[in-house]
Design an enzyme around this catalytic site. Structure first.
Site, mmCIF file in Angstrom:
data_model
loop_
_atom_site.group_PDB
_atom_site.id
_atom_site.type_symbol
_atom_site.label_atom_id
_atom_site.label_comp_id
_atom_site.label_asym_id
_atom_site.label_seq_id
_atom_site.Cartn_x
_atom_site.Cartn_y
_atom_site.Cartn_z
ATOM 1 N N SER A 34 -11.399 1.082 3.755
ATOM 2 C CA SER A 34 -10.609 0.775 4.952
ATOM 3 C C SER A 34 -10.035 2.069 5.511
ATOM 4 O O SER A 34 -9.414 2.829 4.780
ATOM 5 C CB SER A 34 -9.453 -0.152 4.604
ATOM 6 O OG SER A 34 -9.939 -1.340 4.063
ATOM 7 N N ARG A 53 0.832 -1.227 0.000
ATOM 8 C CA ARG A 53 0.000 0.000 0.000
ATOM 9 C C ARG A 53 0.857 1.264 0.000
ATOM 10 O O ARG A 53 0.496 2.270 0.610
ATOM 11 C CB ARG A 53 -0.951 0.046 1.199
ATOM 12 C CG ARG A 53 -1.831 -1.143 1.348
ATOM 13 C CD ARG A 53 -2.922 -1.232 0.315
ATOM 14 N NE ARG A 53 -3.702 -2.423 0.574
ATOM 15 C CZ ARG A 53 -3.424 -3.622 0.077
ATOM 16 N NH1 ARG A 53 -2.407 -3.772 -0.776
ATOM 17 N NH2 ARG A 53 -4.153 -4.668 0.371
ATOM 18 N N GLU A 88 -5.444 5.262 6.682
ATOM 19 C CA GLU A 88 -5.124 5.031 5.270
ATOM 20 C C GLU A 88 -5.516 6.218 4.381
ATOM 21 O O GLU A 88 -4.780 6.557 3.462
ATOM 22 C CB GLU A 88 -5.812 3.760 4.784
ATOM 23 C CG GLU A 88 -5.353 3.367 3.408
ATOM 24 C CD GLU A 88 -6.124 2.189 2.851
ATOM 25 O OE1 GLU A 88 -5.670 1.065 3.044
ATOM 26 O OE2 GLU A 88 -7.167 2.396 2.219
HETATM 27 P P1 NAP Z 1 -9.455 -9.701 4.931
HETATM 28 O O1 NAP Z 1 -9.535 -10.558 3.722
HETATM 29 O O2 NAP Z 1 -10.364 -9.955 6.091
HETATM 30 O O3 NAP Z 1 -7.950 -9.692 5.440
HETATM 31 C C1 NAP Z 1 -7.579 -8.973 6.615
HETATM 32 C C2 NAP Z 1 -6.062 -8.915 6.682
HETATM 33 O O4 NAP Z 1 -5.544 -10.229 6.650
HETATM 34 C C3 NAP Z 1 -5.399 -8.179 5.525
HETATM 35 O O5 NAP Z 1 -4.267 -7.560 6.044
HETATM 36 C C4 NAP Z 1 -4.992 -9.277 4.576
HETATM 37 O O6 NAP Z 1 -3.822 -8.980 3.851
HETATM 38 C C5 NAP Z 1 -4.672 -10.393 5.549
HETATM 39 N N1 NAP Z 1 -4.908 -11.699 4.935
HETATM 40 C C6 NAP Z 1 -6.086 -12.375 4.868
HETATM 41 N N2 NAP Z 1 -5.907 -13.555 4.248
HETATM 42 C C7 NAP Z 1 -4.599 -13.630 3.907
HETATM 43 C C8 NAP Z 1 -3.820 -14.597 3.231
HETATM 44 N N3 NAP Z 1 -4.353 -15.751 2.804
HETATM 45 N N4 NAP Z 1 -2.517 -14.321 3.032
HETATM 46 C C9 NAP Z 1 -1.984 -13.160 3.443
HETATM 47 N N5 NAP Z 1 -2.674 -12.195 4.085
HETATM 48 C C10 NAP Z 1 -3.972 -12.438 4.330
HETATM 49 O O7 NAP Z 1 -9.550 -8.182 4.531
HETATM 50 P P2 NAP Z 1 -10.795 -7.257 4.128
HETATM 51 O O8 NAP Z 1 -10.700 -6.066 4.984
HETATM 52 O O9 NAP Z 1 -12.069 -8.038 4.042
HETATM 53 O O10 NAP Z 1 -10.375 -6.811 2.652
HETATM 54 C C11 NAP Z 1 -10.356 -7.746 1.581
HETATM 55 C C12 NAP Z 1 -9.159 -7.477 0.703
HETATM 56 O O11 NAP Z 1 -9.274 -6.179 0.140
HETATM 57 C C13 NAP Z 1 -7.832 -7.515 1.465
HETATM 58 O O12 NAP Z 1 -6.868 -8.089 0.622
HETATM 59 C C14 NAP Z 1 -7.549 -6.053 1.707
HETATM 60 O O13 NAP Z 1 -6.176 -5.748 1.855
HETATM 61 C C15 NAP Z 1 -8.111 -5.446 0.426
HETATM 62 N N6 NAP Z 1 -8.387 -4.019 0.542
HETATM 63 C C16 NAP Z 1 -7.526 -3.162 -0.062
HETATM 64 C C17 NAP Z 1 -7.702 -1.804 0.023
HETATM 65 C C18 NAP Z 1 -6.727 -0.900 -0.658
HETATM 66 O O14 NAP Z 1 -6.015 -1.289 -1.570
HETATM 67 N N7 NAP Z 1 -6.640 0.320 -0.245
HETATM 68 C C19 NAP Z 1 -8.782 -1.291 0.729
HETATM 69 C C20 NAP Z 1 -9.671 -2.182 1.317
HETATM 70 C C21 NAP Z 1 -9.448 -3.560 1.236
HETATM 71 P P3 NAP Z 1 -3.753 -7.996 2.555
HETATM 72 O O15 NAP Z 1 -4.130 -6.656 3.029
HETATM 73 O O16 NAP Z 1 -2.331 -8.103 2.175
HETATM 74 O O17 NAP Z 1 -4.646 -8.560 1.545
#
Ligand code: NAP
Length: 340
Positions: free
Chosen positions: A240, A163, A336
């Site tokens: 987020s 990010r 963020e």
């Molecule tokens: P989530 O899937 O519940 O995951 C929560 C956290 O756990 C995140 O830090 C995610 O890493 C990590 N995680 C979950 N499964 C993983 C795996 N198999 N291997 C490595 N790391 C894992 O998150 P959520 O809030 O519902 O969001 C879904 C996805 O959308 C996530 O990937 C999140 O990062 C992404 N997202 C991105 C943005 C952005 O780009 N600004 C904003 C909102 C959500 P990661 O963050 O590395 O994926």
């Protein structure tokens, strides 16, 4: 100032958190050439606005707001290895993802439904479900706001990290020193599905899809995101609200010993990523409000404006959540969104 610059423009409907604020000067940028007419030091402080989906307005802005609206998307080239797609910085990111999939060019499916514009995507190196834009990025074009010249920036120069990128540093996005106008992506023909994340795997499983294609993955991602994230048109939010924190391995180990359910994701650099949403939930803030703002009941990482909130009220809630997580876990959460 050129005649396309407007004065005293209301910004409330131009950000997804729907906070009140006005811009002293406002220019809608639909062509890179307009930027060259807004260069130099006589122009007031500048700020680039895309879709406003990652922005907290804390009041009026006395400078020049550049609303990025450069459109257009095209297949620039194709070779044996990849498709090369170029898009204007003002294009909607999700529409670009959909369009590439409709053309039969896979590669962006895990990034479906991420709000915001194409130009904003490399700034924070958007990522989801195991893929980030850095994995599909070739280059971008930007206007240098001192000289008016076009810069060509390749992948290495972007210094992408989790990010993060060079564009968050001074002289780039925040002070609009250089403004991204076009982005070119490389979509490899050797395609592999990325379905390792639990939410995505469960969704595909439920739909009984064993070997999904890219369009099915995009549909599943869209479904999961719609279920967990509030629609800003109904409940204003900026996605987020905090970064998922990275701690060193020893700190991760200590925390896991004290809190057995703690989700931990080891990184290649030896650090450990924690889930900010989980920390917030465990600190008692999931679904809880402070005045007209609150942390969303279905996803604690999302701060929502339940109606009529000000920037100050958003900041007060963010500080309260940070303090609660600090007190319980000793972990510092960093917001963020960009604050203007
Ligand atoms: P989530 O899937 O519940 O995951 C929560 C956290 O756990 C995140 O830090 C995610 O890493 C990590 N995680 C979950 N499964 C993983 C795996 N198999 N291997 C490595 N790391 C894992 O998150 P959520 O809030 O519902 O969001 C879904 C996805 O959308 C996530 O990937 C999140 O990062 C992404 N997202 C991105 C943005 C952005 O780009 N600004 C904003 C909102 C959500 P990661 O963050 O590395 O994926």
């Amino acid at each position: 100032m050129p005649d396309f610059v407007k004065r005293d423009v209301d910004l409330a409907k131009r950000t997804t958190l729907a906070l009140p604020g006005r811009a002293a000067f406002y220019a809608e940028i639909t062509a890179a050439g307009q930027l060259a007419r807004l260069t130099g030091s006589s122009v007031p402080r500048r700020f680039v606005l895309g879709a406003g989906s990652n922005l907290v307005l804390s009041g009026d802005f006395d400078g020049l707001l550049l609303h990025m609206a450069i459109g257009g998307r095209q297949l620039l080239a194709e070779d044996d290895d990849a498709w090369y797609v170029r898009a204007g910085a003002g294009e909607n990111w999700h529409q670009l993802v959909r369009w590439t999939l409709e053309q039969g060019w896979p590669g962006l499916e895990n990034l479906a439904l991420i709000p915001g514009t194409v130009g904003a995507a490399p700034i924070q190196n958007i990522g989801a479900y195991g893929l980030e834009i850095a994995d599909r990025f070739l280059s971008l074009e930007a206007c240098d706001m001192q000289s008016g010249k076009t810069l060509h920036i390749d992948r290495a120069a972007c210094r992408f990290a989790y990010r993060d990128s060079v564009f968050k540093q001074q002289g780039w996005h925040l002070d609009a020193g250089r403004v991204v106008t076009h982005v070119t992506l490389r979509l490899p023909k050797a395609w592999q599905p990325l379905t390792g994340y639990a939410d995505l795997a469960a969704e595909l499983d439920q739909q009984q899809i064993a070997n999904p294609n890219a369009r099915q993955i995009a549909a599943a991602v869209t479904h999961v995101r719609r279920r967990k994230l509030p629609d800003p048109a109904v409940l204003p939010n900026a996605g987020s609200f905090f970064h998922n924190p990275l701690v060193d391995a020893a700190a991760g180990e200590r925390l896991a010993n004290r809190f057995p359910g703690l989700p931990r994701y080891p990184q290649v650099d030896g650090r450990v990523k924690l889930a900010a949403g989980w920390l917030i939930e465990q600190s008692g803030w999931k679904g809880r409000n402070l005045g007209p703002v609150g942390m969303y009941e279905k996803q604690a990482l999302v701060l929502v404006n339940r109606g009529g909130a000000s920037g100050a009220e958003v900041i007060a809630l963010a500080k309260a959540v940070q303090a609660a997580v600090r007190e319980r876990f000793g972990v510092e959460l960093t917001p963020e969104p960009v604050f203007l």
